[in-house]
Design an enzyme around this catalytic site. Sequence first.
Site, mmCIF file in Angstrom:
data_model
loop_
_atom_site.group_PDB
_atom_site.id
_atom_site.type_symbol
_atom_site.label_atom_id
_atom_site.label_comp_id
_atom_site.label_asym_id
_atom_site.label_seq_id
_atom_site.Cartn_x
_atom_site.Cartn_y
_atom_site.Cartn_z
ATOM 1 N N HIS A 116 25.477 -21.508 -40.726
ATOM 2 C CA HIS A 116 25.976 -21.963 -39.269
ATOM 3 C C HIS A 116 26.002 -20.728 -38.480
ATOM 4 O O HIS A 116 26.480 -19.989 -38.842
ATOM 5 C CB HIS A 116 27.246 -22.814 -39.293
ATOM 6 C CG HIS A 116 27.102 -24.052 -40.337
ATOM 7 N ND1 HIS A 116 26.210 -25.209 -40.011
ATOM 8 C CD2 HIS A 116 27.536 -24.261 -41.507
ATOM 9 C CE1 HIS A 116 26.074 -25.957 -41.161
ATOM 10 N NE2 HIS A 116 26.943 -25.415 -42.038
ATOM 11 N N THR A 133 26.114 -9.620 -48.977
ATOM 12 C CA THR A 133 25.791 -9.712 -47.736
ATOM 13 C C THR A 133 24.594 -8.920 -47.069
ATOM 14 O O THR A 133 24.186 -9.258 -46.159
ATOM 15 C CB THR A 133 27.113 -9.519 -46.841
ATOM 16 O OG1 THR A 133 27.438 -8.064 -46.924
ATOM 17 C CG2 THR A 133 28.148 -10.498 -47.202
ATOM 18 N N LYS A 134 24.225 -8.066 -47.811
ATOM 19 C CA LYS A 134 23.155 -7.190 -47.298
ATOM 20 C C LYS A 134 22.160 -6.826 -48.612
ATOM 21 O O LYS A 134 22.606 -7.019 -49.732
ATOM 22 C CB LYS A 134 23.613 -5.877 -47.046
ATOM 23 C CG LYS A 134 24.726 -5.779 -46.009
ATOM 24 C CD LYS A 134 25.451 -4.401 -45.276
ATOM 25 C CE LYS A 134 26.265 -4.499 -44.249
ATOM 26 N NZ LYS A 134 26.632 -3.358 -44.043
ATOM 27 N N ASN A 184 21.889 -20.609 -65.442
ATOM 28 C CA ASN A 184 23.055 -21.010 -66.242
ATOM 29 C C ASN A 184 23.576 -22.365 -65.487
ATOM 30 O O ASN A 184 23.220 -22.592 -64.395
ATOM 31 C CB ASN A 184 24.010 -19.860 -66.678
ATOM 32 C CG ASN A 184 24.869 -20.103 -67.718
ATOM 33 O OD1 ASN A 184 25.115 -21.368 -68.377
ATOM 34 N ND2 ASN A 184 24.995 -19.128 -68.572
ATOM 35 N N ARG A 229 29.181 -3.749 -53.038
ATOM 36 C CA ARG A 229 28.570 -2.371 -52.643
ATOM 37 C C ARG A 229 28.081 -1.639 -54.017
ATOM 38 O O ARG A 229 28.433 -2.148 -55.024
ATOM 39 C CB ARG A 229 30.007 -1.608 -52.253
ATOM 40 C CG ARG A 229 30.766 -2.131 -50.994
ATOM 41 C CD ARG A 229 31.815 -1.216 -50.666
ATOM 42 N NE ARG A 229 32.263 -1.634 -49.282
ATOM 43 C CZ ARG A 229 32.990 -2.203 -48.873
ATOM 44 N NH1 ARG A 229 33.852 -2.922 -49.940
ATOM 45 N NH2 ARG A 229 33.486 -2.602 -47.679
#
Length: 175
Positions: A105, A155-156, A71, A170
């Site tokens: 970074h 993040t995981k 999109n 989560r």
Amino acid sequence: MKLFNSVTKPYLMQRKQTGEICRLFNKSPSKGNLKRIKELFAQCGEEVIIESGFHCDYGNQIVIGDRTFMNINCTLLDSPLANHSITIGDDCLIGPNVQLLAVSHATNPAERLNKENFAAPIALGNNVWIGAGAIILAGVNIGENSIVGAGSVVTKNVMANTVVAGNPAREIRTL
């Protein structure tokens, strides 16, 4: 994870060329300009739809499967180094304003002074739905048939057939 300095002359020039192709597409999302975007990629499947507002840095390490829909205003922050720094499977739905960020970074201030980036691949399995405004960070794999809720920061890794949401994302439930 691979390190590279993105402010070297060759990388600056490559990003400038890729940016111009993206700019032309976003100004006029014609079939010809869409074809130029798809030609940037390492591989682009059949019947892929990319709406205007698309941005990537290099393009040459992006792989997109068949029948994927992206999109408006999506950003793929890709690396020129990692093998297929962003891989998107078949039949994926990517909502507006989604960011796939395979480059980041160092957290150590001394390391950041070297202007080095690190890259870690992102992979979306087949039939994944990424909700509007979600952010997928470097090194994350999202299993097939999974859903990432709107506005989530992933993040995981996400297992197949799983719904995740939130910041950080989560597991909400399995499908």
